[in-house]
Design an enzyme around this catalytic site. Structure first.
Site, short mmCIF file in Angstrom:
data_model
loop_
_atom_site.label_atom_id
_atom_site.label_comp_id
_atom_site.label_asym_id
_atom_site.label_seq_id
_atom_site.Cartn_x
_atom_site.Cartn_y
_atom_site.Cartn_z
N ASP A 81 38.48 29.71 41.46
CA ASP A 81 37.07 29.56 41.82
C ASP A 81 36.18 29.76 40.60
O ASP A 81 34.95 29.61 40.67
CB ASP A 81 36.67 30.47 42.99
CG ASP A 81 36.83 31.95 42.66
OD1 ASP A 81 37.39 32.28 41.60
OD2 ASP A 81 36.40 32.78 43.48
N SER A 82 36.81 30.03 39.43
CA SER A 82 36.08 30.00 38.16
C SER A 82 35.49 28.61 37.93
O SER A 82 34.66 28.43 37.04
CB SER A 82 37.01 30.37 37.00
OG SER A 82 38.19 29.59 37.05
N LYS A 118 45.26 32.10 46.64
CA LYS A 118 45.06 33.39 45.97
C LYS A 118 43.82 34.06 46.56
O LYS A 118 42.82 33.40 46.80
CB LYS A 118 44.90 33.22 44.46
CG LYS A 118 44.61 34.53 43.72
CD LYS A 118 44.79 34.42 42.23
CE LYS A 118 43.63 33.81 41.50
NZ LYS A 118 42.34 34.51 41.69
N GLU A 149 43.54 41.37 36.34
CA GLU A 149 42.50 40.91 35.41
C GLU A 149 41.74 42.08 34.81
O GLU A 149 41.26 42.97 35.55
CB GLU A 149 41.52 39.98 36.16
CG GLU A 149 40.39 39.48 35.27
CD GLU A 149 39.63 38.29 35.84
OE1 GLU A 149 40.03 37.74 36.88
OE2 GLU A 149 38.63 37.90 35.21
N GLU A 164 41.33 37.83 46.39
CA GLU A 164 40.98 38.99 45.58
C GLU A 164 40.84 40.22 46.45
O GLU A 164 40.14 40.20 47.47
CB GLU A 164 39.64 38.72 44.86
CG GLU A 164 39.70 37.55 43.89
CD GLU A 164 38.40 37.33 43.14
OE1 GLU A 164 37.46 38.15 43.28
OE2 GLU A 164 38.32 36.33 42.41
N ASP A 166 42.46 29.11 44.79
CA ASP A 166 41.70 30.31 45.16
C ASP A 166 41.02 30.14 46.51
O ASP A 166 40.45 29.07 46.78
CB ASP A 166 40.60 30.58 44.13
CG ASP A 166 41.01 31.59 43.08
OD1 ASP A 166 41.98 32.32 43.30
OD2 ASP A 166 40.35 31.64 42.02
#
Ligand code: KIV
Length: 266
Positions: free
Chosen positions: A45-46, A114, A183, A116, A84
């Protein structure tokens, strides 16, 4: 080239071979990267930062992720394709987490998702894994929590934060994730987590002892000018190459040097 799967990634930890992951957001780049035998393509999602120009990842939608993953899927050779789940697509209820994971897998062709977070989202992680969707965890500096962290800061520095990250990692492994991205984590903590888990860790700013590494492709190619974290190594300066090429084109058009004989239909 052999197709990489979740099993390939798990096996790499067993045999002590490093896992390679890069982010990817489009067809052409997927073709280029996967031709080099990369293990995992992550549609991160970057893309909110590097492709859509947002300040952070919070505005990225499930539809954005599906759109970019479909493009990457068409260019992917044999890499495992992970996408993501964007902010608020899995945190609210188990039902919406499973529903959004299902949409991503069915509509985009991603092979895993993925998410978070740790213990606070563990019921959602378990539910997604139970629907047979492979899940990657993400701990440390999780960019979707940027407002909570108050900026891009290294995580896990206090004893309490260190213990919490270890508990989160163990809980994620027990919930069935097949890998965890770490990260912006101190190297020693990433090492401890890596040694503790049977599943592989993939580091970004988490030092040398993770089972694999991931970078944002635009950062490592020198394409994204806004901000470069300390942990990024620039393997190329493609941004400069693009600027020079565009400048040469503009000058040649203005001077009547382009097009030439070989560019003309007779
Ligand atoms: O969104 C992303 O690109 C990521 C990587 C930094 C791991 O989550």
């Amino acid at each position: 080239m052999n197709k990489k799967t979740v099993l390939t990634i798990l096996n790499k930890k067993q045999i002590g071979e490093k896992i390679t992951m890069l982010t990817c957001y489009d067809y052409v780049t997927a073709r280029l990267i996967s031709s080099q035998d990369i293990d995992v393509l992550l549609v991160g999602d970057s893309l909110g930062n590097v492709k859509l120009g947002y300040e952070n990842t919070l505005s990225v939608t499930v539809d954005d992720m599906i759109y970019h993953t479909k493009s990457v899927k068409r260019g992917n050779g044999g890499a495992l394709l992970v996408t993501d789940m964007p902010f608020m697509s899995y945190e609210i209820t188990v039902e919406s987490a499973v529903g959004n994971a299902a949409r991503i897998i069915k509509e985009s062709g991603a092979e895993a998702v993925k998410v978070e977070g740790g213990i606070e989202i563990i019921d959602k992680v378990k539910a997604i894994v139970d629907t047979k969707v492979p899940v990657v965890g993400h701990l440390g500096l999780t960019p979707q929590a940027i407002n909570k962290f108050g900026g891009f800061k290294v995580q896990g520095r206090t004893e309490e934060a260190r213990r919490k990250m270890i508990s989160d990692a163990v809980a994620l492994e027990e919930a069935g994730v097949f890998s965890i991205v770490l990260e912006a984590v101190p190297e020693q903590l990433a090492k401890e987590i890596t040694e503790r888990l049977k599943i592989p860790t993939i580091g970004i700013g988490a030092g040398r002892y993770c089972d694999g590494q991931v970078l944002v492709i635009d950062d490592m190619l020198g394409l994204f000018p806004d901000f470069t974290p300390k942990f990024v190594k620039k393997y190329a300066s493609i941004g400069e190459i693009i600027k020079t090429a565009v400048n040469n084109y503009i000058n040649e058009v203005k001077e009547g040097k382009f097009p030439q004989e070989e560019n003309i239909y007779k």
